[in-house]
Scaffold this motif. Structure first.
Motif, PDB file in Angstrom:
ATOM      1  N   SER A 161      -0.856-103.492 -30.723  1.00  0.00           N
ATOM      2  CA  SER A 161      -0.005-104.588 -30.241  1.00  0.00           C
ATOM      3  C   SER A 161       1.412-104.113 -29.929  1.00  0.00           C
ATOM      4  CB  SER A 161       0.045-105.727 -31.266  1.00  0.00           C
ATOM      5  OG  SER A 161       0.892-105.404 -32.365  1.00  0.00           O
ATOM      6  N   ALA A 162       1.869-103.082 -30.623  1.00  0.00           N
ATOM      7  CA  ALA A 162       3.230-102.595 -30.420  1.00  0.00           C
ATOM      8  C   ALA A 162       3.356-101.688 -29.203  1.00  0.00           C
ATOM      9  CB  ALA A 162       3.706-101.849 -31.669  1.00  0.00           C
ATOM     10  N   TYR A 163       2.252-101.055 -28.776  1.00  0.00           N
ATOM     11  CA  TYR A 163       2.367-100.033 -27.749  1.00  0.00           C
ATOM     12  C   TYR A 163       1.544-100.233 -26.492  1.00  0.00           C
ATOM     13  CZ  TYR A 163       4.961 -97.319 -31.122  1.00  0.00           C
ATOM     14  OH  TYR A 163       5.906 -96.901 -31.997  1.00  0.00           O
ATOM     15  N   VAL A 208      -7.241-100.576 -42.673  1.00  0.00           N
ATOM     16  CA  VAL A 208      -7.415 -99.857 -41.414  1.00  0.00           C
ATOM     17  C   VAL A 208      -7.544-100.785 -40.201  1.00  0.00           C
ATOM     18  CG1 VAL A 208      -8.957 -98.305 -40.123  1.00  0.00           C
ATOM     19  CG2 VAL A 208      -8.221 -97.717 -42.451  1.00  0.00           C
ATOM     20  N   PRO A 209      -8.427-101.791 -40.205  1.00  0.00           N
ATOM     21  CA  PRO A 209      -8.525-102.635 -39.002  1.00  0.00           C
ATOM     22  C   PRO A 209      -7.203-103.329 -38.639  1.00  0.00           C
ATOM     23  CG  PRO A 209     -10.429-102.980 -40.417  1.00  0.00           C
ATOM     24  CD  PRO A 209      -9.446-102.148 -41.205  1.00  0.00           C
ATOM     25  N   ALA A 210      -6.486-103.819 -39.633  1.00  0.00           N
ATOM     26  CA  ALA A 210      -5.216-104.495 -39.366  1.00  0.00           C
ATOM     27  C   ALA A 210      -4.160-103.508 -38.869  1.00  0.00           C
ATOM     28  CB  ALA A 210      -4.728-105.222 -40.620  1.00  0.00           C
ATOM     29  N   GLY A 230       5.400 -90.602 -37.896  1.00  0.00           N
ATOM     30  CA  GLY A 230       4.675 -91.014 -36.701  1.00  0.00           C
ATOM     31  C   GLY A 230       4.029 -92.372 -36.873  1.00  0.00           C
ATOM     32  N   MET A 231       3.300 -92.779 -35.854  1.00  0.00           N
ATOM     33  CA  MET A 231       2.582 -94.052 -35.815  1.00  0.00           C
ATOM     34  C   MET A 231       3.484 -95.224 -36.240  1.00  0.00           C
ATOM     35  SD  MET A 231      -1.293 -94.838 -37.176  1.00  0.00           S
ATOM     36  CE  MET A 231      -0.862 -95.514 -38.776  1.00  0.00           C
ATOM     37  N   PHE A 232       4.756 -95.117 -35.900  1.00  0.00           N
ATOM     38  CA  PHE A 232       5.735 -96.134 -36.272  1.00  0.00           C
ATOM     39  C   PHE A 232       5.528 -97.350 -35.385  1.00  0.00           C
ATOM     40  CE2 PHE A 232      10.549 -97.118 -36.351  1.00  0.00           C
ATOM     41  CZ  PHE A 232      10.395 -97.980 -37.418  1.00  0.00           C
ATOM     42  N   SER A 233       5.225 -98.458 -35.995  1.00  0.00           N
ATOM     43  CA  SER A 233       4.921 -99.678 -35.241  1.00  0.00           C
ATOM     44  C   SER A 233       5.564-100.884 -35.904  1.00  0.00           C
ATOM     45  CB  SER A 233       3.407 -99.900 -35.194  1.00  0.00           C
ATOM     46  OG  SER A 233       2.753 -98.772 -34.656  1.00  0.00           O
ATOM     47  N   VAL A 234       6.160-101.716 -35.078  1.00  0.00           N
ATOM     48  CA  VAL A 234       6.692-103.009 -35.514  1.00  0.00           C
ATOM     49  C   VAL A 234       6.097-104.052 -34.585  1.00  0.00           C
ATOM     50  CG1 VAL A 234       8.762-104.421 -35.838  1.00  0.00           C
ATOM     51  CG2 VAL A 234       8.829-101.971 -36.382  1.00  0.00           C
ATOM     52  N   SER A 235       5.575-105.110 -35.150  1.00  0.00           N
ATOM     53  CA  SER A 235       4.980-106.166 -34.345  1.00  0.00           C
ATOM     54  C   SER A 235       5.969-106.654 -33.291  1.00  0.00           C
ATOM     55  CB  SER A 235       4.582-107.339 -35.247  1.00  0.00           C
ATOM     56  OG  SER A 235       4.246-108.466 -34.471  1.00  0.00           O
ATOM     57  N   PRO A 236       5.531-106.784 -32.035  1.00  0.00           N
ATOM     58  CA  PRO A 236       6.443-107.275 -30.988  1.00  0.00           C
ATOM     59  C   PRO A 236       7.085-108.618 -31.348  1.00  0.00           C
ATOM     60  CG  PRO A 236       4.461-106.416 -29.978  1.00  0.00           C
ATOM     61  CD  PRO A 236       4.222-106.423 -31.474  1.00  0.00           C
ATOM     62  N   ALA A 237       6.414-109.417 -32.139  1.00  0.00           N
ATOM     63  CA  ALA A 237       6.943-110.735 -32.503  1.00  0.00           C
ATOM     64  C   ALA A 237       8.200-110.644 -33.365  1.00  0.00           C
ATOM     65  CB  ALA A 237       5.876-111.548 -33.236  1.00  0.00           C
ATOM     66  N   ASP A 242       3.513-112.707 -45.167  1.00  0.00           N
ATOM     67  CA  ASP A 242       2.463-113.725 -45.291  1.00  0.00           C
ATOM     68  C   ASP A 242       1.071-113.112 -45.173  1.00  0.00           C
ATOM     69  OD1 ASP A 242       4.460-115.729 -45.501  1.00  0.00           O
ATOM     70  OD2 ASP A 242       4.608-115.789 -43.313  1.00  0.00           O
ATOM     71  N   GLY A 243       0.905-111.929 -45.755  1.00  0.00           N
ATOM     72  CA  GLY A 243      -0.396-111.274 -45.787  1.00  0.00           C
ATOM     73  C   GLY A 243      -0.795-110.547 -44.522  1.00  0.00           C
ATOM     74  N   ALA A 244       0.043-110.575 -43.485  1.00  0.00           N
ATOM     75  CA  ALA A 244      -0.287-109.899 -42.219  1.00  0.00           C
ATOM     76  C   ALA A 244       0.657-108.711 -42.018  1.00  0.00           C
ATOM     77  CB  ALA A 244      -0.143-110.865 -41.050  1.00  0.00           C
ATOM     78  N   PRO A 245       0.129-107.571 -41.560  1.00  0.00           N
ATOM     79  CA  PRO A 245       0.996-106.416 -41.314  1.00  0.00           C
ATOM     80  C   PRO A 245       1.980-106.690 -40.177  1.00  0.00           C
ATOM     81  CG  PRO A 245      -1.330-105.815 -41.121  1.00  0.00           C
ATOM     82  CD  PRO A 245      -1.263-107.292 -41.289  1.00  0.00           C
ATOM     83  N   VAL A 246       3.245-106.332 -40.400  1.00  0.00           N
ATOM     84  CA  VAL A 246       4.259-106.479 -39.355  1.00  0.00           C
ATOM     85  C   VAL A 246       4.917-105.155 -39.004  1.00  0.00           C
ATOM     86  CG1 VAL A 246       4.747-108.926 -39.757  1.00  0.00           C
ATOM     87  CG2 VAL A 246       6.033-107.181 -41.020  1.00  0.00           C
ATOM     88  N   ALA A 247       4.725-104.134 -39.837  1.00  0.00           N
ATOM     89  CA  ALA A 247       5.292-102.816 -39.543  1.00  0.00           C
ATOM     90  C   ALA A 247       4.526-101.764 -40.335  1.00  0.00           C
ATOM     91  CB  ALA A 247       6.774-102.762 -39.895  1.00  0.00           C
ATOM     92  N   CYS A 248       4.497-100.552 -39.763  1.00  0.00           N
ATOM     93  CA  CYS A 248       3.870 -99.436 -40.466  1.00  0.00           C
ATOM     94  C   CYS A 248       4.432 -98.130 -39.933  1.00  0.00           C
ATOM     95  CB  CYS A 248       2.353 -99.455 -40.327  1.00  0.00           C
ATOM     96  SG  CYS A 248       1.744 -99.088 -38.654  1.00  0.00           S
ATOM     97  N   CYS A 249       4.197 -97.066 -40.679  1.00  0.00           N
ATOM     98  CA  CYS A 249       4.524 -95.722 -40.232  1.00  0.00           C
ATOM     99  C   CYS A 249       3.663 -94.740 -41.003  1.00  0.00           C
ATOM    100  CB  CYS A 249       6.003 -95.396 -40.406  1.00  0.00           C
ATOM    101  SG  CYS A 249       6.556 -95.320 -42.115  1.00  0.00           S
TER     102      CYS A 249
END
Length: 176
Positions: A20-22, A11-13, A84-91, A65-72
């Motif tokens: 960070s995406a929005y 949850v925190p990540a 919904g809640m579709f997010s991809v790291s800006p990086a 590498d253990g860090a979230p980069v995308a989710c939905c």
């Protein structure tokens, strides 16, 4: 690309990824920012934990590498799955990861729930984002939902005309 259902420990990540995406200055590094439309938060830990606890609801997560980069988030709504809640790291935006996550989410909804359509709402003023979804088979329905003005849990509007457009995409049956 490994896509897995998120759990309570994520949850925190997840909140950090979505924010960070929005929202805020960090989001301006990518093209999905809503920083010109909304200030404040996009989500919080309570809201994400609530999604994880709902029946017929899943948050899918991609890590590098253990860090979230995308989710939905997917939720079964009758024969359709809400996306919904579709997010991809800006990086990592702009490299095709979002397109692959969306395709995998569609596969997941068909396989897990037999969904025949994917539906979503997008802020109507996000023409570039709606066009991205249209290129992936979604269509505007002509239906709109009001933005929840006055509820800062969803952000602080920076303009008075926000609303959500409803988009739908039919999903082909598996094996076709």
């Amino acid at each position: 690309m490994a896509l897995r259902p998120a759990g309570p420990a994520d949850v925190p990540a997840l909140v950090a990824l979505v924010e960070s995406a929005y929202r805020g200055e960090a989001s301006r590094a990518g093209w999905t920012t809503e920083a010109d439309l909304l200030a404040g938060q996009r989500t919080d830990e309570a809201a994400v934990a609530e999604l994880l606890g709902r029946p017929d609801s899943v948050v899918l997560l991609v890590e590098r590498d253990g860090a979230p980069v995308a989710c939905c988030h997917l939720e079964r709504r009758g024969p359709a799955a809400y996306f919904g809640m579709f997010s991809v790291s800006p990086a990592v935006q702009g490299g095709g990861l979002g397109r692959r996550v969306l395709a995998r989410a569609e596969e997941w909804a068909r396989a897990a729930w037999g969904s025949t359509a994917m539906e979503m709402t997008v802020i109507d003023q996000r023409a570039d984002l709606i066009a991205w979804y249209e290129r992936r088979g979604f269509a505007r329905t002509g239906e709109f939902e009001p933005f929840p003005y006055g509820n800062e849990r969803f952000g602080v509007p920076l303009r008075p005309d926000l609303r959500f457009a409803r988009l739908v995409k039919p999903l082909e049956p598996q094996g076709e």
